[in-house]
Design an enzyme around this catalytic site. Structure first.
Site, PDB file in Angstrom:
ATOM      1  CG  HIS A 168       4.302  15.596  58.899  1.00  0.00           C
ATOM      2  ND1 HIS A 168       5.237  14.284  58.052  1.00  0.00           N
ATOM      3  CD2 HIS A 168       5.573  15.933  59.969  1.00  0.00           C
ATOM      4  CE1 HIS A 168       5.917  14.180  59.062  1.00  0.00           C
ATOM      5  NE2 HIS A 168       6.224  14.972  59.437  1.00  0.00           N
ATOM      6  CD  GLU A 169       5.576  19.719  61.367  1.00  0.00           C
ATOM      7  OE1 GLU A 169       6.530  19.217  62.642  1.00  0.00           O
ATOM      8  OE2 GLU A 169       6.653  19.544  59.805  1.00  0.00           O
ATOM      9  CG  HIS A 172       5.579  15.218  64.457  1.00  0.00           C
ATOM     10  ND1 HIS A 172       5.839  14.092  64.479  1.00  0.00           N
ATOM     11  CD2 HIS A 172       6.502  15.590  63.118  1.00  0.00           C
ATOM     12  CE1 HIS A 172       6.915  13.905  63.150  1.00  0.00           C
ATOM     13  NE2 HIS A 172       7.266  15.075  62.722  1.00  0.00           N
ATOM     14  CD  GLU A 254       9.620  12.938  60.394  1.00  0.00           C
ATOM     15  OE1 GLU A 254       8.613  13.079  59.879  1.00  0.00           O
ATOM     16  OE2 GLU A 254       9.766  13.529  61.985  1.00  0.00           O
TER      17      GLU A 254
END
Lengths: 431, 185
Positions: A168-169, A172, A254
């Site tokens: 997930h990071e 980003h 997100e």
């Protein structure tokens, strides 16, 4: 994936232009207040005979000064955050850099995700000594990025779940979200600062008495007053608008990072499990976090007592139960399109994925790693044994739409029951 | 005079267009090559880890000589592979042997408590993951590159400058389709 990144960039630029518009307009209006000639609306409001005077026809200098002031403010904040923004964030969260020697698994997982996302360089890895489970990524571009996780997160998650969080990071970073969140954050900061300075100066000058009353006649002072009211309203509304835009951007990002994580790991359950564990965590909230740095984290670091519908507009993160549901609903594949389909079927709203990124691609789901599979098997057996015991004791079994199985004890009073996960109300069958 | 200017302008625009496509293709090809080298690095790392793994586990698993031999043999075959198709076969077999080994390890609690073994195991798990993620990212890049080469208008540029299609890298697991043999001895 490349289409997603491109569409992301385009949307961000639109948002930035909108925000810049709000900022400059605010600067203009506030600047106009200080123009003795009546400023912004002077030409429209001033009485006819004054229009002829050369003073009124000249351009609105004070408004332009306001714009210049707003732009300078923005530029200074920009310079600071660009030269050392990530360092400030890492320092304020007390993150410590780690290497492969002291955190081999964390380091390996970051490297795995770096490979999966084909990042040009290995992100720096940090650990925050805090028991609250959370994580964030920072850095302007994929070449110089950092990933930070809390010690609490490392202690609670298994390998697959940690991989989901890191993915997930890394998403980003890959989607350039950090750059845009930073830029939008600076814009937001300038707007808030500007309106605060203005409102305060208004407040104080009204306390000091009528220092700025001009001798321009009745018409002029009327225009002045109208202008003042407009400026005050603008100074109040602009930050709110900017906040809403900022939060809308951050929520959307997100979802997209979740989609990216599912695609990188090919295992949505990893992230879903991690989110569930983080959401159910009882430890106190992260010590070193502010409202502005909140969107950087994987889940909202502020603990709320109750999740209200009204707070949806102002929250930086989508409701975590919804994110988990969307990820668990991905049963056909792990592509961005699969995520988007799952999103629409869970929330019944428009997908956050830009249409250009909805290309068809076959991305198969992966099985859980051996360690997680074994644990799952054991847990399933335990659950089956428990269910048999409950069936003997005449429990009532209900299956909720969100997939959870409700087990109602026979001595339960009342004929309605609420699902603990999705809060749906179910009728109990009559005995 | 005017037609001449139009012709020149059209030519210049066309050249800029072709240069743009050519540069994009070169960039994509480099990305594909880079993704391939990532796979290569991880495969080499796996080869390097195996002797370490065998050395650590040998003391505990005296009765699993067959498993060790299978791994060592698969490793030397994989290291001797000369081209992509050979490599994908041999690496697939090696992966298979390793996952069988990891299943056998479950029967040796002493070994699973060994700190040294745990760290080798983590490295190996991670390397396996890295191989599959590198493969995933390589195949993504190849798909994107091949699409670009075949689609109009970039296919014209690609054909005239000899950009060739790339192959996907699939690890073939030969034992996957076989029925497992069960013996009660």
């Amino acid at each position: 994936m490349w289409e997603l990144i491109r569409a992301n960039k385009r949307n961000s630029i639109i948002l930035m232009v909108l925000m810049a518009g709000v900022l400059l307009l605010l600067g203009y209006i506030i600047g106009s207040i200080f123009d003795p000639a009546g400023g912004f609306f002077g030409l429209a409001i001033a009485p006819q005979h004054q229009l002829q005077s050369p003073q009124m026809i000249k351009t609105n200098h004070a408004g332009l000064w306001g714009i210049a002031f707003a732009a300078t403010l923005w530029f200074i904040l920009m310079l600071i955050s660009f030269s050392s923004g990530d360092q400030i964030l890492l320092a304020t969260s007390r993150a410590k850099p780690v290497t492969h020697d002291n955190y081999p698994q964390l380091f390996n997982i970051v490297e795995e995700m770096k490979i999966a996302a084909a990042l040009p360089a290995m992100p720096k890895v940090y650990v925050i000594p805090d028991p609250a489970p959370n994580a964030f990524a920072t850095g302007r571009n994929p070449k110089s990025a950092s990933v930070a996780v809390t010690a609490g997160l490392l202690g609670r998650l298994n390998r697959d779940e940690l991989q989901g969080v890191i993915a997930h990071e890394i998403s980003h970073i890959l989607h350039r979200d950090i750059l845009y969140v930073t830029l939008a954050g600076i814009m937001l900061g300038s707007i808030v600062l500007l309106s605060q300075v203005f409102l305060r100066s208004m407040f104080y000058s009204s306390m000091m008495g009528s220092r700025r009353r001009y001798s321009g006649g009745r018409g002029g002072s009327q225009a002045q007053f109208a202008m003042l009211v407009i400026a005050i309203i603008a100074a109040i509304i602009a930050p709110i608008m900017a906040y809403l835009l900022y939060f809308a951007l951050s929520r959307r990002r997100e979802y997209l990072a979740d989609a990216g994580a599912a695609r990188l790991t090919r295992y949505p359950e990893g992230l879903a499990g991690a989110l569930e564990k983080i959401a159910n965590d009882k430890s106190p909230q992260l010590a070193t976090v502010t409202k502005v740095t909140a969107p950087m984290y994987i889940i909202n670091p502020f603990k709320k007592k109750k999740q209200m519908k009204l707070s949806d507009l102002t929250s930086t993160h989508p409701p975590i139960s919804e994110r988990i549901k969307i990820l668990r609903n991905m049963t056909h594949g792990a592509s961005i399109k699969d995520y988007s389909d799952s999103f629409t079927s869970v929330t019944n709203t428009k997908t956050p994925v830009p249409p250009a990124a909805l290309t068809k691609e076959a991305v198969a789901l992966r099985e859980a790693s051996a360690e997680a599979r074994k644990k799952e098997r054991v847990e399933k057996q335990m659950r089956q044994v428990g269910d048999i015991m409950r069936r003997i004791n005449e429990f009532v079994f209900l299956t909720c739409l969100c997939g959870i199985k409700l087990k109602v004890p026979p001595n339960y009073k009342g004929n309605k029951v609420r699902c603990p996960r999705c809060k749906r109300i179910h009728d109990l069958p009559k005995k | 005079m005017v037609p001449l200017i139009i012709v020149v302008v059209v030519l210049v625009v066309l050249i800029i267009f072709v240069v743009g496509i050519y540069n994009a293709l070169v960039r994509l090809r480099n990305q594909v090559d880079n993704a391939w080298s990532q796979i290569d690095v991880q495969l080499k790392r796996r080869h390097d880890l195996i002797p370490n793994l065998v050395e650590t586990a040998k003391g505990y698993m005296k009765h699993e000589r067959g498993t060790f031999e299978a791994i060592t043999e698969a490793r030397s075959k994989a290291m001797g592979a000369r081209n992509v198709s050979e490599a994908s076969k041999a690496e697939g077999a090696l992966g298979e042997a390793l996952s069988k080994f990891m299943l056998v390890v479950e029967n040796y609690p002493d070994l699973k408590a060994n700190q040294n073994f745990l760290s080798v195991q983590e490295e190996l798990t991670s390397t396996e993951n890295k191989i599959s993620f590198a493969r995933q990212s390589y195949n993504d890049q190849v798909l994107f590159f091949n699409n670009k080469i075949q689609m109009f208008p970039s296919n014209i540029v690609a054909n005239s400058f000899n950009f060739d299609k790339r192959d996907f890298f699939e690890l073939e697991a030969p034992a996957e389709r076989e029925v497992p043999k069960v013996s009660f001895t």
